[in-house]
Write a protein that holds these residues in place. Structure first.
Motif, PDB file in Angstrom:
ATOM      1  N   ALA A   1      40.364  20.642  27.346  1.00 52.88           N
ATOM      2  CA  ALA A   1      39.009  21.083  27.039  1.00 52.88           C
ATOM      3  C   ALA A   1      38.625  22.328  27.832  1.00 52.88           C
ATOM      4  O   ALA A   1      38.021  23.267  27.290  1.00 52.88           O
ATOM      5  N   SER A   2      38.992  22.353  29.110  1.00 52.99           N
ATOM      6  CA  SER A   2      38.642  23.496  29.964  1.00 52.99           C
ATOM      7  C   SER A   2      39.366  24.755  29.533  1.00 52.99           C
ATOM      8  O   SER A   2      38.787  25.849  29.505  1.00 52.99           O
ATOM      9  N   PHE A   3      40.654  24.627  29.198  1.00 48.82           N
ATOM     10  CA  PHE A   3      41.415  25.795  28.771  1.00 48.82           C
ATOM     11  C   PHE A   3      40.960  26.284  27.397  1.00 48.82           C
ATOM     12  O   PHE A   3      40.925  27.495  27.139  1.00 48.82           O
ATOM     13  N   ALA A   4      40.639  25.368  26.486  1.00 47.71           N
ATOM     14  CA  ALA A   4      40.137  25.777  25.177  1.00 47.71           C
ATOM     15  C   ALA A   4      38.826  26.539  25.334  1.00 47.71           C
ATOM     16  O   ALA A   4      38.568  27.520  24.622  1.00 47.71           O
ATOM     17  N   PHE A   5      37.996  26.106  26.277  1.00 43.30           N
ATOM     18  CA  PHE A   5      36.713  26.766  26.550  1.00 43.30           C
ATOM     19  C   PHE A   5      36.920  28.176  27.086  1.00 43.30           C
ATOM     20  O   PHE A   5      36.351  29.143  26.575  1.00 43.30           O
ATOM     21  N   ILE A   6      37.767  28.317  28.114  1.00 43.06           N
ATOM     22  CA  ILE A   6      37.923  29.633  28.727  1.00 43.06           C
ATOM     23  C   ILE A   6      38.712  30.577  27.825  1.00 43.06           C
ATOM     24  O   ILE A   6      38.461  31.793  27.804  1.00 43.06           O
ATOM     25  N   GLU A   7      39.627  30.064  27.026  1.00 36.50           N
ATOM     26  CA  GLU A   7      40.381  30.933  26.120  1.00 36.50           C
ATOM     27  C   GLU A   7      39.503  31.435  24.983  1.00 36.50           C
ATOM     28  O   GLU A   7      39.669  32.567  24.511  1.00 36.50           O
ATOM     29  N   LEU A   8      38.551  30.631  24.536  1.00 39.16           N
ATOM     30  CA  LEU A   8      37.572  31.111  23.561  1.00 39.16           C
ATOM     31  C   LEU A   8      36.721  32.212  24.181  1.00 39.16           C
ATOM     32  O   LEU A   8      36.485  33.257  23.558  1.00 39.16           O
ATOM     33  N   TYR A   9      36.280  31.987  25.404  1.00 39.62           N
ATOM     34  CA  TYR A   9      35.475  33.006  26.099  1.00 39.62           C
ATOM     35  C   TYR A   9      36.257  34.305  26.259  1.00 39.62           C
ATOM     36  O   TYR A   9      35.731  35.396  25.995  1.00 39.62           O
ATOM     37  N   MET A  10      37.525  34.180  26.664  1.00 37.18           N
ATOM     38  CA  MET A  10      38.340  35.374  26.871  1.00 37.18           C
ATOM     39  C   MET A  10      38.604  36.102  25.551  1.00 37.18           C
ATOM     40  O   MET A  10      38.634  37.331  25.503  1.00 37.18           O
ATOM     41  N   TYR A  11      38.798  35.343  24.472  1.00 40.31           N
ATOM     42  CA  TYR A  11      38.973  35.985  23.165  1.00 40.31           C
ATOM     43  C   TYR A  11      37.723  36.787  22.802  1.00 40.31           C
ATOM     44  O   TYR A  11      37.810  37.939  22.341  1.00 40.31           O
ATOM     45  N   ASN A  12      36.549  36.172  22.990  1.00 42.22           N
ATOM     46  CA  ASN A  12      35.301  36.859  22.648  1.00 42.22           C
ATOM     47  C   ASN A  12      35.119  38.142  23.450  1.00 42.22           C
ATOM     48  O   ASN A  12      34.703  39.176  22.913  1.00 42.22           O
TER      49      ASN A  12
ATOM     50  N   GLN B   1      25.187  31.167  27.192  1.00 42.18           N
ATOM     51  CA  GLN B   1      25.759  31.938  26.091  1.00 42.18           C
ATOM     52  C   GLN B   1      27.180  31.492  25.767  1.00 42.18           C
ATOM     53  O   GLN B   1      27.575  31.418  24.598  1.00 42.18           O
ATOM     54  N   SER B   2      27.966  31.182  26.787  1.00 38.87           N
ATOM     55  CA  SER B   2      29.368  30.826  26.569  1.00 38.87           C
ATOM     56  C   SER B   2      29.545  29.469  25.896  1.00 38.87           C
ATOM     57  O   SER B   2      30.635  29.148  25.414  1.00 38.87           O
ATOM     58  N   ALA B   3      28.484  28.660  25.853  1.00 36.82           N
ATOM     59  CA  ALA B   3      28.586  27.315  25.271  1.00 36.82           C
ATOM     60  C   ALA B   3      27.896  27.200  23.918  1.00 36.82           C
ATOM     61  O   ALA B   3      27.765  26.093  23.386  1.00 36.82           O
ATOM     62  N   GLN B   4      27.492  28.330  23.338  1.00 39.04           N
ATOM     63  CA  GLN B   4      26.785  28.290  22.060  1.00 39.04           C
ATOM     64  C   GLN B   4      27.670  27.798  20.919  1.00 39.04           C
ATOM     65  O   GLN B   4      27.181  27.409  19.863  1.00 39.04           O
ATOM     66  N   PHE B   5      28.976  27.805  21.104  1.00 38.53           N
ATOM     67  CA  PHE B   5      29.898  27.343  20.066  1.00 38.53           C
ATOM     68  C   PHE B   5      29.829  25.835  19.872  1.00 38.53           C
ATOM     69  O   PHE B   5      30.239  25.320  18.815  1.00 38.53           O
TER      70      PHE B   5
ATOM     71  N   PHE C   1      30.915  20.375  33.091  1.00 38.16           N
ATOM     72  CA  PHE C   1      29.949  21.307  32.508  1.00 38.16           C
ATOM     73  C   PHE C   1      29.872  21.115  30.994  1.00 38.16           C
ATOM     74  O   PHE C   1      28.780  21.069  30.409  1.00 38.16           O
ATOM     75  N   LEU C   2      31.026  20.987  30.341  1.00 37.48           N
ATOM     76  CA  LEU C   2      31.062  20.787  28.889  1.00 37.48           C
ATOM     77  C   LEU C   2      30.417  19.453  28.507  1.00 37.48           C
ATOM     78  O   LEU C   2      29.682  19.367  27.517  1.00 37.48           O
ATOM     79  N   LEU C   3      30.687  18.410  29.290  1.00 36.82           N
ATOM     80  CA  LEU C   3      30.071  17.115  29.016  1.00 36.82           C
ATOM     81  C   LEU C   3      28.552  17.186  29.151  1.00 36.82           C
ATOM     82  O   LEU C   3      27.810  16.602  28.347  1.00 36.82           O
ATOM     83  N   ASP C   4      28.094  17.901  30.159  1.00 38.25           N
ATOM     84  CA  ASP C   4      26.659  18.045  30.371  1.00 38.25           C
ATOM     85  C   ASP C   4      26.023  18.804  29.204  1.00 38.25           C
ATOM     86  O   ASP C   4      24.918  18.470  28.760  1.00 38.25           O
ATOM     87  N   CYS C   5      26.731  19.807  28.695  1.00 35.34           N
ATOM     88  CA  CYS C   5      26.227  20.569  27.545  1.00 35.34           C
ATOM     89  C   CYS C   5      26.100  19.682  26.315  1.00 35.34           C
ATOM     90  O   CYS C   5      25.089  19.717  25.600  1.00 35.34           O
ATOM     91  N   LEU C   6      27.117  18.886  26.045  1.00 42.85           N
ATOM     92  CA  LEU C   6      27.070  17.982  24.896  1.00 42.85           C
ATOM     93  C   LEU C   6      25.975  16.930  25.056  1.00 42.85           C
ATOM     94  O   LEU C   6      25.316  16.543  24.074  1.00 42.85           O
ATOM     95  N   ARG C   7      25.775  16.489  26.271  1.00 41.74           N
ATOM     96  CA  ARG C   7      24.729  15.501  26.543  1.00 41.74           C
ATOM     97  C   ARG C   7      23.350  16.090  26.231  1.00 41.74           C
ATOM     98  O   ARG C   7      22.497  15.429  25.621  1.00 41.74           O
ATOM     99  N   LYS C   8      23.142  17.340  26.627  1.00 42.03           N
ATOM    100  CA  LYS C   8      21.860  17.996  26.355  1.00 42.03           C
ATOM    101  C   LYS C   8      21.656  18.207  24.861  1.00 42.03           C
ATOM    102  O   LYS C   8      20.556  18.002  24.334  1.00 42.03           O
ATOM    103  N   LEU C   9      22.714  18.610  24.170  1.00 39.18           N
ATOM    104  CA  LEU C   9      22.610  18.824  22.728  1.00 39.18           C
ATOM    105  C   LEU C   9      22.293  17.521  21.993  1.00 39.18           C
ATOM    106  O   LEU C   9      21.523  17.517  21.022  1.00 39.18           O
TER     107      LEU C   9
END
Length: 350
Positions: free
Chosen positions: A328-339, A253-257, A236-244
């Motif tokens: 990468a996956s844990f950094a993503f979900i931990e950012l989400y959980m912090y928010n 919303q969770s990938a706006q960072f 999912f993160l790779l796909d997001c970077l590819r689109k950007l």
């Protein structure tokens, strides 16, 4: 493909020819749940028993589907598992809360050592005990706040689960996959910590800590093995970077960072030595964002370099999973959980 397969005679309930069933026997935990095996031999399933919402076989024997992409078709078939993962997070949290309650009560009444000629000190007064116990309380709150928001996402989108234009489903899948892995692994460690904190008495079956730990253990593997689920979030993160990188805007919303121009080298001097990152608030959130960006870009870089090296995208993906996918996956979900944690705290009255 799903089929409805009859296994018993409708009149006498005897097994139909070609069907064998049996009990799986004792398990590590959850013995209150019956699990069995089912074997078919030369079993013929009527044509009308084929569930054909996503695909079918016509009378000419030709395969047909309204969803052309086979990966999307498979994803829709497995979409119902998302709700199960969200439920598992709640279940894990409830089990951790039970264990924390038991361990906290024990550490408030159990005394061990102390100053000469003084009453022995209760365990909870020791900083070492507090450092082992309190972080799991914080984790439990974060888990509850974050999962509540994902549950709301899921409930709002269940009627759109088969809508190809609904982009939220991909985000929910990525969030629930990494949250399930992050939650169940951390809960399992927390249950073990509570057991150890109660010393020899913690090993007694009477306190429920052992049964909680063993009953929870399977949460790390059912509804999707955690290591496999993290791959879903990584992709999912790779796909997001590819689109950007193609100039597209992300609907998640969770990938706006994510910042396609992120450069870790430029941040090195700013992050070294005495820094602002430990002062909380927006600075802490920015630190979480930087870490999530860093590992997402490291994953993308590793995949690209390995693909160029071996030529096979699947082989390249398998070769770089350690350590990039989990990081990468844990950094993503931990950012989400912090928010979510920070946003929920702001709603509390003073």
């Amino acid at each position: 493909h799903a089929f409805i397969v009859p296994i018993r005679n409708k009149v006498n309930h005897e097994l139909l020819p070609g069907v064998t069933i049996g009990d799986m026997g004792a398990k590590v935990g959850n013995d209150q749940i019956d699990n069995g095996f089912l074997i078919f031999k030369n079993m013929r399933v009527p044509y009308d028993n084929m569930c054909d919402r996503f695909s079918s076989i016509n009378e000419k024997g030709e395969f047909t589907s309204p969803i052309e992409n086979p990966d999307k078709r498979f994803a829709y078939c497995l979409g119902a598992l998302t709700g199960g993962r969200i439920t598992l997070v709640n279940s894990s949290n409830n089990m951790l809360i039970n264990a924390l309650t038991i361990a906290t009560r024990f550490t408030h009444v159990r005394r061990q050592f102390g100053a000469p000629n003084q009453p022995e000190t209760v365990l909870i007064e020791y900083p070492l005990v507090q450092s082992r116990l309190i972080p799991y309380f914080a984790f439990s709150f974060a888990m509850a706040f974050g999962n509540a928001e994902i549950s709301n996402y899921w409930n709002d989108n269940q009627d759109k689960i088969f809508d190809e234009k609904n982009h939220r489903l991909a985000e929910i899948h990525a969030l629930s996959s990494s949250l399930k892995a992050w939650t169940t692994w951390t809960t399992q460690r927390g249950l073990q910590e509570c057991r150890e904190m109660c010393g020899g008495l913690g090993y007694s079956a009477y306190n429920r800590l052992g049964s909680l730990r063993e009953d929870h253990d399977v949460n790390c593997t059912w509804e999707g093995d955690n290591n496999v689920l993290l791959q879903q979030t990584g992709k999912f993160l790779l796909d997001c970077l590819r689109k950007l990188s193609k100039g597209k805007k992300l609907p998640f919303q969770s990938a706006q960072f994510l910042n396609v121009a992120f450069n870790a080298d430029e941040l090195q001097s700013e992050l070294s030595g005495e820094s602002k990152w430990a002062k909380g608030g927006k600075n802490l959130q920015e630190a979480f964002q930087i870490r999530a960006n860093y590992w997402a870009h490291e994953l993308a870089k590793a995949v690209m370099e390995e693909t160029q090296k071996v030529g096979d995208p699947l082989l390249a993906w398998n070769n770089v999973q350690v350590p990039y996918v989990k990081k990468a996956s844990f950094a993503f979900i931990e950012l989400y959980m912090y928010n979510e944690f920070a946003a929920t705290i702001k709603t509390f009255k003073q």
